[in-house]
Design a protein around this motif. Structure first.
Motif, PDB file in Angstrom:
ATOM      1  N   ALA A  48       5.467 -21.785  42.120  1.00 16.08           N
ATOM      2  CA  ALA A  48       5.598 -22.133  41.993  1.00 16.08           C
ATOM      3  C   ALA A  48       6.147 -24.141  41.501  1.00 16.08           C
ATOM      4  CB  ALA A  48       7.055 -21.752  40.773  1.00 16.08           C
ATOM      5  N   LEU A  49       5.672 -24.871  42.261  1.00 20.81           N
ATOM      6  CA  LEU A  49       6.512 -25.804  42.643  1.00 20.81           C
ATOM      7  C   LEU A  49       5.560 -26.567  43.818  1.00 20.81           C
ATOM      8  CD1 LEU A  49      10.268 -25.788  42.429  1.00 20.81           C
ATOM      9  CD2 LEU A  49       8.713 -27.000  40.939  1.00 20.81           C
ATOM     10  N   TYR A 198       7.021 -32.337  43.460  1.00 19.94           N
ATOM     11  CA  TYR A 198       7.633 -31.476  43.854  1.00 19.94           C
ATOM     12  C   TYR A 198       8.058 -31.689  45.328  1.00 19.94           C
ATOM     13  CZ  TYR A 198       4.339 -28.485  41.128  1.00 19.94           C
ATOM     14  OH  TYR A 198       4.142 -28.323  39.664  1.00 19.94           O
ATOM     15  N   ALA A 199       7.270 -33.132  45.820  1.00 17.68           N
ATOM     16  CA  ALA A 199       7.522 -33.623  46.947  1.00 17.68           C
ATOM     17  C   ALA A 199       8.793 -34.335  47.396  1.00 17.68           C
ATOM     18  CB  ALA A 199       6.597 -34.943  47.711  1.00 17.68           C
ATOM     19  N   SER A 200      10.097 -34.229  46.106  1.00 18.83           N
ATOM     20  CA  SER A 200      11.136 -35.017  45.801  1.00 18.83           C
ATOM     21  C   SER A 200      12.065 -34.023  46.560  1.00 18.83           C
ATOM     22  CB  SER A 200      11.771 -35.749  44.454  1.00 18.83           C
ATOM     23  OG  SER A 200      11.214 -34.277  43.784  1.00 18.83           O
ATOM     24  N   ASP A 201      13.067 -34.438  46.649  1.00 16.67           N
ATOM     25  CA  ASP A 201      14.212 -33.919  46.797  1.00 16.67           C
ATOM     26  C   ASP A 201      15.528 -32.841  45.786  1.00 16.67           C
ATOM     27  OD1 ASP A 201      15.343 -36.440  46.619  1.00 16.67           O
ATOM     28  OD2 ASP A 201      15.791 -36.104  48.558  1.00 16.67           O
ATOM     29  N   GLU A 204      15.917 -27.904  42.124  1.00 13.22           N
ATOM     30  CA  GLU A 204      15.016 -26.913  42.022  1.00 13.22           C
ATOM     31  C   GLU A 204      14.593 -27.170  40.479  1.00 13.22           C
ATOM     32  OE1 GLU A 204      12.939 -22.461  41.074  1.00 13.22           O
ATOM     33  OE2 GLU A 204      14.364 -23.159  43.586  1.00 13.22           O
ATOM     34  N   ASP A 205      15.873 -27.059  39.436  1.00 10.89           N
ATOM     35  CA  ASP A 205      15.501 -26.861  38.186  1.00 10.89           C
ATOM     36  C   ASP A 205      14.996 -28.378  37.551  1.00 10.89           C
ATOM     37  OD1 ASP A 205      18.009 -28.106  38.975  1.00 10.89           O
ATOM     38  OD2 ASP A 205      18.861 -28.087  36.816  1.00 10.89           O
ATOM     39  N   GLU A 206      15.754 -29.725  38.455  1.00  9.60           N
ATOM     40  CA  GLU A 206      14.892 -31.127  37.361  1.00  9.60           C
ATOM     41  C   GLU A 206      13.064 -31.060  38.326  1.00  9.60           C
ATOM     42  OE1 GLU A 206      16.929 -34.197  39.177  1.00  9.60           O
ATOM     43  OE2 GLU A 206      19.342 -33.401  38.996  1.00  9.60           O
ATOM     44  N   ARG A 207      12.956 -30.260  39.012  1.00  9.74           N
ATOM     45  CA  ARG A 207      11.798 -30.458  39.354  1.00  9.74           C
ATOM     46  C   ARG A 207      10.925 -29.508  38.313  1.00  9.74           C
ATOM     47  NH1 ARG A 207      10.638 -28.001  45.095  1.00  9.74           N
ATOM     48  NH2 ARG A 207      12.854 -27.940  45.076  1.00  9.74           N
ATOM     49  N   ALA A 210      10.772 -31.341  35.257  1.00 10.60           N
ATOM     50  CA  ALA A 210       9.518 -32.312  35.095  1.00 10.60           C
ATOM     51  C   ALA A 210       8.240 -31.931  34.995  1.00 10.60           C
ATOM     52  CB  ALA A 210       9.721 -33.123  36.593  1.00 10.60           C
ATOM     53  N   LYS A 211       8.097 -30.778  35.641  1.00 10.45           N
ATOM     54  CA  LYS A 211       6.575 -30.020  35.541  1.00 10.45           C
ATOM     55  C   LYS A 211       6.273 -29.667  34.434  1.00 10.45           C
ATOM     56  CE  LYS A 211       4.655 -26.140  37.079  1.00 10.45           C
ATOM     57  NZ  LYS A 211       5.085 -24.723  37.594  1.00 10.45           N
ATOM     58  N   ALA A 212       7.463 -29.384  33.685  1.00 12.00           N
ATOM     59  CA  ALA A 212       6.677 -29.218  32.330  1.00 12.00           C
ATOM     60  C   ALA A 212       6.652 -29.835  31.409  1.00 12.00           C
ATOM     61  CB  ALA A 212       8.165 -28.220  31.465  1.00 12.00           C
TER      62      ALA A 212
END
Length: 305
Positions: A48-49, A198-201, A204-207, A210-212
């Motif tokens: 997913a990420l 995906y490489a950021s720290d 998970e919910d923020e990533r 951002a993906k969406a």
């Protein structure tokens, strides 16, 4: 009409041998009507990420980032299991596949009803691509294999169209290639944004959020192109509708090293024999060294500021 297309394919087949240095064997010298819309259905999956594809390993081909099924229902069943495990998944039809020249004694890979009616430039691309797989193949390096074959098809079709195609066929290919270039530009931009996400720290919910946003922007850009420069062309609609990590991941494999191979071709002064020899030399290297040399060639190919 079919007879004319088969005759055209044979001229391309001869051209592949005499002008592109591709194998002279029984592949694409026969025809098969499959009575179905695809040769196989491929399943691709990614976390997913992440844009890194799940791989499957086979005795001859090695490990690849897809699994093919002759039966679509079986492909969808595998896709459902992967989705339940949390993966981004895509099932897509494949018009042809290569047996890597291993089945020449059985007649080789036939021309298929799934692609014989394609526009002239697209038909040439497919034949050249699949024959390139018979010439150079590295176990467990899907990106190298597909990028090399894609470079051969692109360079080969340019030569075919210049020497043998009508003005109408060249114009048709230019329109298709223009849309393809814009499509790949959108995909590369989205890929870069997603890799950074995906490489950021970040949590998970923020990533995931951002993906969406990246995928929604990607679809919005497609809608803009379709309504404008593409004049309503809907051929990419299904891809954008289902776009996810798996869809981007598999495109990366076909596109990653193409600029590097095209640079090698130019370094070879347009000699396909030299290009194939260089590809074989790269294929014999350990993966890390092979990729390092391709990265160096890619840097040479990049436009200078």
């Amino acid at each position: 009409a079919l007879r004319e297309r088969l005759a055209l394919a044979q001229r391309m087949r001869d051209f592949a041998v005499t002008e592109l240095g591709l194998p002279d064997n029984r592949s694409y010298r026969s025809f098969s009507d499959l009575q179905r819309p695809a040769a196989v259905w491929n399943v691709v999956a990614a976390p997913a990420l992440s844009l890194t594809l799940k791989t499957w390993c086979f005795p001859v081909a090695g490990c690849v980032g897809y699994r093919g099924y002759f039966d679509r229902q079986r492909a969808e069943a595998t896709a459902a299991r992967l989705r339940a495990a949390g993966h981004d998944v895509l099932v897509y039809p494949v018009p042809a596949y290569s047996t890597l020249g291993r089945l020449d004694w059985l007649g080789g890979d036939p021309l298929l009803s799934t692609f014989i009616g394609w526009p002239e430039g697209e038909l040439a691309r497919l034949i050249f691509h699949e024959l390139a797989h018979q010439l150079v193949w590295v176990r467990d390096d899907m990106t190298f294999n597909e990028s090399y074959a894609t470079a051969v098809e692109r360079l080969g079709v340019q030569r075919w169209l210049a020497a043998h195609a009508s003005a109408a066929a060249r114009d048709e290919y230019a329109r298709i290639e223009g849309r393809r270039a814009q499509f790949l530009a959108l995909v590369r931009a989205a890929r870069g944004e997603l890799e950074a996400v995906y490489a950021s720290d970040r949590p998970e919910d923020e990533r995931r959020a951002a993906k969406a946003r990246v995928f929604e922007q990607l679809r919005a850009e497609h809608r803009r192109l379709r309504a404008g420069e593409w004049a309503g062309f809907a051929g990419r609609d299904a891809w954008f509708e289902h776009a996810n990590n798996a869809a981007l991941g598999v495109l990366v494999a076909y596109d990653e090293w193409v600029p590097a191979f095209e640079r090698i071709y130019r370094r070879c002064d347009g000699s396909f024999g030299c290009l194939h020899a260089e590809a074989r030399r790269l294929a014999a290297l350990p993966e890390a060294e092979r990729h390092a040399r391709l990265r160096a060639a890619e840097r040479e190919a990049a436009p200078q500021p």
